[in-house]
Design a protein around this motif. Sequence first.
Motif, PDB file in Angstrom:
ATOM      1  N   ALA A 199      -6.530  12.431   1.669  1.00  0.00           N
ATOM      2  CA  ALA A 199      -5.727  11.607   2.788  1.00  0.00           C
ATOM      3  C   ALA A 199      -4.451  11.601   2.427  1.00  0.00           C
ATOM      4  O   ALA A 199      -3.426  11.511   3.111  1.00  0.00           O
ATOM      5  CB  ALA A 199      -6.328  10.149   2.767  1.00  0.00           C
ATOM      6  N   LEU A 200      -4.118  11.167   0.962  1.00  0.00           N
ATOM      7  CA  LEU A 200      -2.572  11.284   0.789  1.00  0.00           C
ATOM      8  C   LEU A 200      -1.871  12.438   1.066  1.00  0.00           C
ATOM      9  O   LEU A 200      -0.900  12.672   1.454  1.00  0.00           O
ATOM     10  CB  LEU A 200      -2.396  11.047  -0.809  1.00  0.00           C
ATOM     11  N   ILE A 201      -2.609  13.765   0.908  1.00  0.00           N
ATOM     12  CA  ILE A 201      -1.945  15.083   1.201  1.00  0.00           C
ATOM     13  C   ILE A 201      -1.580  15.369   2.690  1.00  0.00           C
ATOM     14  O   ILE A 201      -0.720  15.761   3.101  1.00  0.00           O
ATOM     15  CB  ILE A 201      -2.910  16.192   0.381  1.00  0.00           C
ATOM     16  N   GLU A 202      -2.551  14.806   3.322  1.00  0.00           N
ATOM     17  CA  GLU A 202      -2.519  14.880   4.919  1.00  0.00           C
ATOM     18  C   GLU A 202      -1.763  13.555   5.662  1.00  0.00           C
ATOM     19  O   GLU A 202      -1.597  13.913   6.861  1.00  0.00           O
ATOM     20  CB  GLU A 202      -4.030  15.002   5.404  1.00  0.00           C
ATOM     21  N   GLY A 203      -1.151  12.961   4.670  1.00  0.00           N
ATOM     22  CA  GLY A 203      -0.532  11.709   5.229  1.00  0.00           C
ATOM     23  C   GLY A 203      -1.183  10.551   6.096  1.00  0.00           C
ATOM     24  O   GLY A 203      -0.826  10.006   6.933  1.00  0.00           O
ATOM     25  N   PRO A 206      -5.764   6.194   3.080  1.00  0.00           N
ATOM     26  CA  PRO A 206      -7.115   6.025   2.486  1.00  0.00           C
ATOM     27  C   PRO A 206      -7.992   4.856   2.829  1.00  0.00           C
ATOM     28  O   PRO A 206      -7.297   3.837   3.322  1.00  0.00           O
ATOM     29  CB  PRO A 206      -6.945   6.269   0.907  1.00  0.00           C
ATOM     30  N   ARG A 207      -9.238   4.850   2.855  1.00  0.00           N
ATOM     31  CA  ARG A 207     -10.077   3.788   3.159  1.00  0.00           C
ATOM     32  C   ARG A 207     -11.065   3.361   2.142  1.00  0.00           C
ATOM     33  O   ARG A 207     -11.478   4.323   1.458  1.00  0.00           O
ATOM     34  CB  ARG A 207     -10.829   4.101   4.585  1.00  0.00           C
ATOM     35  N   ILE A 208     -11.433   2.387   2.306  1.00  0.00           N
ATOM     36  CA  ILE A 208     -12.606   1.542   1.456  1.00  0.00           C
ATOM     37  C   ILE A 208     -13.668   1.426   2.174  1.00  0.00           C
ATOM     38  O   ILE A 208     -13.511   0.715   3.374  1.00  0.00           O
ATOM     39  CB  ILE A 208     -12.035   0.107   0.810  1.00  0.00           C
ATOM     40  N   ARG A 262     -11.121  -1.213  -5.386  1.00  0.00           N
ATOM     41  CA  ARG A 262      -9.499  -1.834  -5.005  1.00  0.00           C
ATOM     42  C   ARG A 262      -8.560  -1.407  -6.066  1.00  0.00           C
ATOM     43  O   ARG A 262      -7.304  -0.992  -5.996  1.00  0.00           O
ATOM     44  CB  ARG A 262      -9.557  -3.131  -4.656  1.00  0.00           C
ATOM     45  N   GLU A 263      -9.129  -1.466  -7.251  1.00  0.00           N
ATOM     46  CA  GLU A 263      -8.365  -1.056  -8.504  1.00  0.00           C
ATOM     47  C   GLU A 263      -7.920   0.201  -8.590  1.00  0.00           C
ATOM     48  O   GLU A 263      -6.982   0.737  -9.004  1.00  0.00           O
ATOM     49  CB  GLU A 263      -9.064  -1.455  -9.885  1.00  0.00           C
ATOM     50  N   ILE A 264      -8.923   1.100  -8.243  1.00  0.00           N
ATOM     51  CA  ILE A 264      -8.699   2.491  -8.012  1.00  0.00           C
ATOM     52  C   ILE A 264      -7.735   2.978  -7.087  1.00  0.00           C
ATOM     53  O   ILE A 264      -6.595   3.516  -7.073  1.00  0.00           O
ATOM     54  CB  ILE A 264     -10.112   3.340  -7.703  1.00  0.00           C
ATOM     55  N   MET A 265      -7.624   2.300  -5.931  1.00  0.00           N
ATOM     56  CA  MET A 265      -6.611   2.356  -5.048  1.00  0.00           C
ATOM     57  C   MET A 265      -5.351   1.757  -5.409  1.00  0.00           C
ATOM     58  O   MET A 265      -4.332   2.795  -5.315  1.00  0.00           O
ATOM     59  CB  MET A 265      -6.982   1.579  -3.495  1.00  0.00           C
ATOM     60  N   ASP A 266      -5.105   0.865  -6.143  1.00  0.00           N
ATOM     61  CA  ASP A 266      -4.007   0.284  -6.754  1.00  0.00           C
ATOM     62  C   ASP A 266      -3.254   1.450  -7.603  1.00  0.00           C
ATOM     63  O   ASP A 266      -2.074   1.868  -7.584  1.00  0.00           O
ATOM     64  CB  ASP A 266      -4.083  -0.848  -7.493  1.00  0.00           C
ATOM     65  N   ALA A 267      -4.461   2.037  -8.442  1.00  0.00           N
ATOM     66  CA  ALA A 267      -4.024   2.934  -9.371  1.00  0.00           C
ATOM     67  C   ALA A 267      -3.360   4.332  -8.593  1.00  0.00           C
ATOM     68  O   ALA A 267      -2.536   5.103  -9.034  1.00  0.00           O
ATOM     69  CB  ALA A 267      -5.000   3.475 -10.510  1.00  0.00           C
ATOM     70  N   MET A 268      -4.429   4.695  -7.431  1.00  0.00           N
ATOM     71  CA  MET A 268      -3.563   5.922  -6.615  1.00  0.00           C
ATOM     72  C   MET A 268      -2.241   5.677  -6.279  1.00  0.00           C
ATOM     73  O   MET A 268      -1.431   6.534  -6.494  1.00  0.00           O
ATOM     74  CB  MET A 268      -4.787   6.178  -5.727  1.00  0.00           C
ATOM     75  N   ASP A 275       3.121   4.867  -1.495  1.00  0.00           N
ATOM     76  CA  ASP A 275       2.688   3.456  -1.341  1.00  0.00           C
ATOM     77  C   ASP A 275       1.697   3.425  -0.096  1.00  0.00           C
ATOM     78  O   ASP A 275       1.891   4.080   1.019  1.00  0.00           O
ATOM     79  CB  ASP A 275       3.731   2.603  -1.099  1.00  0.00           C
ATOM     80  N   PHE A 276       0.634   2.585  -0.228  1.00  0.00           N
ATOM     81  CA  PHE A 276      -0.222   2.588   0.945  1.00  0.00           C
ATOM     82  C   PHE A 276      -1.145   1.404   0.860  1.00  0.00           C
ATOM     83  O   PHE A 276      -1.359   0.771  -0.112  1.00  0.00           O
ATOM     84  CB  PHE A 276      -1.222   3.854   1.035  1.00  0.00           C
ATOM     85  N   THR A 277      -1.532   0.770   1.946  1.00  0.00           N
ATOM     86  CA  THR A 277      -2.377  -0.091   1.954  1.00  0.00           C
ATOM     87  C   THR A 277      -3.939   0.354   2.710  1.00  0.00           C
ATOM     88  O   THR A 277      -3.709   0.787   3.802  1.00  0.00           O
ATOM     89  CB  THR A 277      -1.999  -1.357   2.860  1.00  0.00           C
ATOM     90  N   PRO A 278      -4.782   0.457   1.886  1.00  0.00           N
ATOM     91  CA  PRO A 278      -6.243   1.104   2.475  1.00  0.00           C
ATOM     92  C   PRO A 278      -6.964   0.389   3.598  1.00  0.00           C
ATOM     93  O   PRO A 278      -6.718  -0.796   3.775  1.00  0.00           O
ATOM     94  CB  PRO A 278      -7.141   0.921   1.095  1.00  0.00           C
ATOM     95  N   GLU A 279      -7.313   1.327   4.446  1.00  0.00           N
ATOM     96  CA  GLU A 279      -8.343   0.774   5.693  1.00  0.00           C
ATOM     97  C   GLU A 279      -9.354   0.066   5.108  1.00  0.00           C
ATOM     98  O   GLU A 279      -9.887   0.666   3.972  1.00  0.00           O
ATOM     99  CB  GLU A 279      -8.112   1.716   6.556  1.00  0.00           C
ATOM    100  N   ILE A 280     -10.103  -0.789   5.912  1.00  0.00           N
ATOM    101  CA  ILE A 280     -11.280  -0.924   5.296  1.00  0.00           C
ATOM    102  C   ILE A 280     -12.551  -0.396   6.436  1.00  0.00           C
ATOM    103  O   ILE A 280     -12.171  -0.868   7.807  1.00  0.00           O
ATOM    104  CB  ILE A 280     -11.445  -2.647   5.397  1.00  0.00           C
ATOM    105  N   ALA A 281     -13.465   0.167   5.979  1.00  0.00           N
ATOM    106  CA  ALA A 281     -14.363   0.737   6.747  1.00  0.00           C
ATOM    107  C   ALA A 281     -15.833  -0.001   6.553  1.00  0.00           C
ATOM    108  O   ALA A 281     -15.916  -0.581   5.650  1.00  0.00           O
ATOM    109  CB  ALA A 281     -14.413   2.084   6.795  1.00  0.00           C
TER     110      ALA A 281
END
Length: 326
Positions: A199-203, A206-208, A262-268, A275-281
Motif C-alpha cells: 500500500a505504501l509503495i503504491e501510494g 493501509p487498512r486495519i 495498531r501498534e504495528i501501523m504506528d511503527a510502519m 505518515d498515514f492514518t489507516p483505514e478501518i475495514a
Amino acid sequence: MSWLVTGGAGYIGAHVVRALSAAGLAPVVIDDLSSGHRGFVPGGVPFIVGTILDRGLVEATLREHGVTGVIHVAGYKYAGVSVQRPLHTYAQNVEGTRVMLEAMAAADVANIVFSSSAAVYGTPDVELVTEDLPKRPASPYGESKLIGEWLLRDQATATAGSRHPLRHTSLRYFNVVGSADLDVYDTSPHNLFPLVFEALIEGRTPRINGDDYDTADGTNVRDYVHVGDIAAAHVVAAERLEGGEPVEAAYNLGSRNGLSVREIMDAMARVTGIDFTPEIADRRPGDPDRIVATGELAARDLDWAMRYSLDEMVRTGWEARRAAQG
C-alpha cells in the motif's frame, strides 16, 4: 547428510534453507512454486519443483539426496481464507503431511520438524498461551495444523518399535515478519506486513481489518516474531533430532508480549517515514482477538529468543521489499 525443506522457496522456508546452510546442514528444497519463488533458493542448493502430494517424487527426493530429516514448512497458511477454502486447506496441509510421512517411512527417514501454528489454540481465554492449553482452532487452517500434529504423534507411536522410529517436534507460531536476507521478503497477499508495504509503495492508505476486538485498542493482538529467529529455532530443533537429543512434542515460539495491529501501523509510519492514518475495514473471518505465547520451553531447548525490536522487524522487512524493486 542433508535436510529436506518443503516449501523452501517460500518466505519462511527460504530463511530456513539459509540457516541450515550456515549451520553446516546441507539443505534440499522441494516446492511447487504456488506461492514460493525460484529466486529465493540460493544457488547450489538442490531444488526440486513439485508438490508434496506426489508421494513418488517425495520418496525419490529423500533417497536421491540422502536426506536424514525433513523440515516441513510447505502448506496453505491463510487462516482467514481457509474459511472459504476448507477443502483446499485440508488437501494441502493434512493430505500433504500424510503423504510426507508415508514417503519418509518408505525411505527410512525418521526425523521431522513440523511448521505448525498458534492457530491450533483458537481464541484462548488466558493471558499467555502455554503448550498444554486445550486446542480449539477457530479456522480450517488451525484445524489442519492440529491434525498435522496428530499425524506426527500417531506415526511416532506406530513406529516406536521399528528400526527407524519417527522423531518429531512441532513449532507453533503466529505472525512471522521482517527479513534476515535482502534477497528474501514476504510476498503473501494476506499477511499484514506485505499488505502495508505494498500500500505504501503504491501510494494507498493501509487498512486495519476490524477495530472492535476485545483488546486494549480494539485491534487484534498477536505474537509478531522475526523470521530470522524462527529459522534459527527450526535449525536447532533439527540438530537436536539429528543428535538424538530429547525434544518436546511441540514448542510455542512466542514473544510473551503481544503487539496490536495498531501498534504495528504506528511503527510502519515511524520507520518508513511515510505518515498515514489507516483505514478501518471489516474483520476477517476466523481471526481471534488475541494470541500471545510465552516461548519458555523453546528458550530452554531451542535457544529461542526475540532478538529484534518492533522497529527492527519493520525496518528489515521494508529494506528487503525495497531491495526487490531494484
